[in-house]
Design an enzyme around this catalytic site. Structure first.
Site, short mmCIF file in Angstrom:
data_model
loop_
_atom_site.label_atom_id
_atom_site.label_comp_id
_atom_site.label_asym_id
_atom_site.label_seq_id
_atom_site.Cartn_x
_atom_site.Cartn_y
_atom_site.Cartn_z
N LYS A 113 0.82 -1.21 0.00
CA LYS A 113 0.00 0.00 0.00
C LYS A 113 0.85 1.26 0.00
O LYS A 113 0.47 2.26 -0.59
CB LYS A 113 -0.94 0.02 1.21
CG LYS A 113 -2.00 -1.04 1.09
CD LYS A 113 -3.27 -0.69 1.82
CE LYS A 113 -4.35 -1.63 1.30
NZ LYS A 113 -5.62 -1.49 1.90
N LYS A 196 -4.75 -8.60 -6.38
CA LYS A 196 -6.03 -8.97 -5.78
C LYS A 196 -7.12 -7.95 -6.12
O LYS A 196 -6.84 -6.79 -6.40
CB LYS A 196 -5.88 -9.20 -4.28
CG LYS A 196 -6.10 -7.99 -3.44
CD LYS A 196 -6.28 -8.33 -1.97
CE LYS A 196 -6.53 -7.02 -1.26
NZ LYS A 196 -7.36 -7.13 -0.08
N LYS A 199 -11.46 -3.04 -3.09
CA LYS A 199 -12.46 -1.97 -3.12
C LYS A 199 -11.88 -0.72 -3.76
O LYS A 199 -12.56 0.01 -4.47
CB LYS A 199 -12.83 -1.53 -1.70
CG LYS A 199 -13.47 -2.54 -0.85
CD LYS A 199 -13.81 -1.83 0.48
CE LYS A 199 -13.95 -2.84 1.57
NZ LYS A 199 -12.66 -3.15 2.22
#
Ligand code: AQP
Length: 333
Positions: A113, A196, A199
């Protein structure tokens, strides 16, 4: 009774990955009735990256509606949002003092991230696994159903519990285990089978949202990236074909079949046959849920009432454990 805890961040709308990797399993645990089940909309985790306040509000209710529409029954499970139970943050601080910086440095999700931007991300994003450990251990939960991507964080939870018990010479926090079973524990991005489904991924075409219409679902599967080969005759034939494997895995997750059974049924089928079958199956499973979600979201006061009631139940379990933790640490109350 032993306890199960798990949560979902309201960092956007729910995806098919959240549904198959998490919510569907949460419902199974609830219905099995072997454990007390505690499910949380983890809003404090969501704000580790910037969230527009209005959108956070809406997403919190949407995730709660997604839980309920998928079968989480607030009379059988405790359902609430994290920020309403302050014991999570309080124990999270203690765990920030137990966990080591070196442990956090090994967290692959943080590395993914933060990317090249590690100096600019929030301190909360870095410390997030300590708060997650508190979410679980404030209930002495032993089982944590999660997708594959959360395995490392649940293992860290176990390390934190062990170090706390060791440092304070107590046997207070239990060992937790991640429960990652069945197909579709790692649903991949429809445009890139090595990433992956998230959202917050850049393009809407890379994910199926639980609120997508039938037409959108069909379009997204139709445009999903694949290789030109048909489906193989055996599971082994999916090796090195991440996109193909992902679509088979999604089919398995939605249908309740194993990957082997899906391959047996579609051996040699081309994408022109498999993709529409997959889209039909996804619509069949998701449409009743999204209809119910829409109905629930029309009544935000009712969702807030359910979350408020769940928070009361959660506080009743968490507060005695927090009090004991404070005593163990030596904080005057
Ligand atoms: N692609 C996935 N496949 C299987 N399981 C998944 N989960 C998430 N994505 C997949 C599982 O859903 C639960 C809730 O995850 P989360 O909301 O706490 O955080 P996340 O894993 O970071 O989810 P997202 O969708 O990728 O959110 P963003 O984009 O905001 O970071 C967890 O059990 C997770 O394993």
């Amino acid at each position: 009774t032993p306890r199960v805890f798990s949560g979902i961040k309201p960092s956007g709308g729910l995806t098919l990955g959240n549904y198959l990797g998490a919510i569907k399993r949460f419902v199974d645990w609830q219905d099995a009735g072997t454990h007390e089940t505690i499910y949380c909309v983890v809003d404090l985790h969501a704000i580790t990256v910037w969230q527009d306040p209005k959108e956070l509000h809406a997403a919190t209710r949407e995730v709660a509606a997604g839980f309920i529409a998928s079968g989480i029954d607030p009379t059988k499970s405790i359902l609430f949002n994290q920020s309403q139970v302050s014991a999570h943050a309080e124990l999270g601080w203690i765990f920030s003092c137990v966990a080591r910086v070196g442990w956090m440095n090994r967290m692959t999700q943080f590395k993914d991230k933060a990317g090249a931007n590690a100096e600019k991300v929030s301190l909360g994003l870095y410390a997030y696994p300590a708060l997650m450990a508190a979410d679980i251990l404030i209930y002495h939960a032993t089982h944590v159903p999660v997708g594959e991507d959360q395995k490392q964080h649940v293992e860290l939870t176990r390390d934190i519990a062990q170090k706390f018990n060791h440092d304070y010479k107590v046997d207070f926090f239990p060992e937790t285990e991640p429960v990652i079973e069945g197909p579709a524990t790692r649903v991949m991005n429809l445009r890139d089978g090595t990433k992956k489904m998230s959202k917050s991924g850049e393009s809407d075409m890379e994910r199926i949202n639980m609120t997508d219409t039938a037409d959108t679902i069909a379009k997204k599967f139709k445009k999903a990236r694949t290789d030109p080969e048909p489906l193989p005759e055996t599971l082994d034939g999916l090796k090195g074909r991440p996109e193909a494997r992902n679509l088979v895995d999604i089919y398995a997750g939605l249908s309740g079949l194993t990957d082997e059974q899906v391959i047996a049924e579609y051996a040699g089928a081309g994408w022109g046959r498999f993709k529409p079958a997959l889209a039909d199956l996804a619509v069949e499973k998701l449409a009743p849920i999204s209809t119910e979600m829409a109905r629930l979201m029309n009544d935000p006061a009712e969702i807030d009432r359910i979350l408020g009631h769940g928070a009361e139940q959660a506080r009743a379990l968490a507060e005695p454990i927090l009090k004991e933790a404070y005593e163990i640490v030596g904080l005057v109350r």
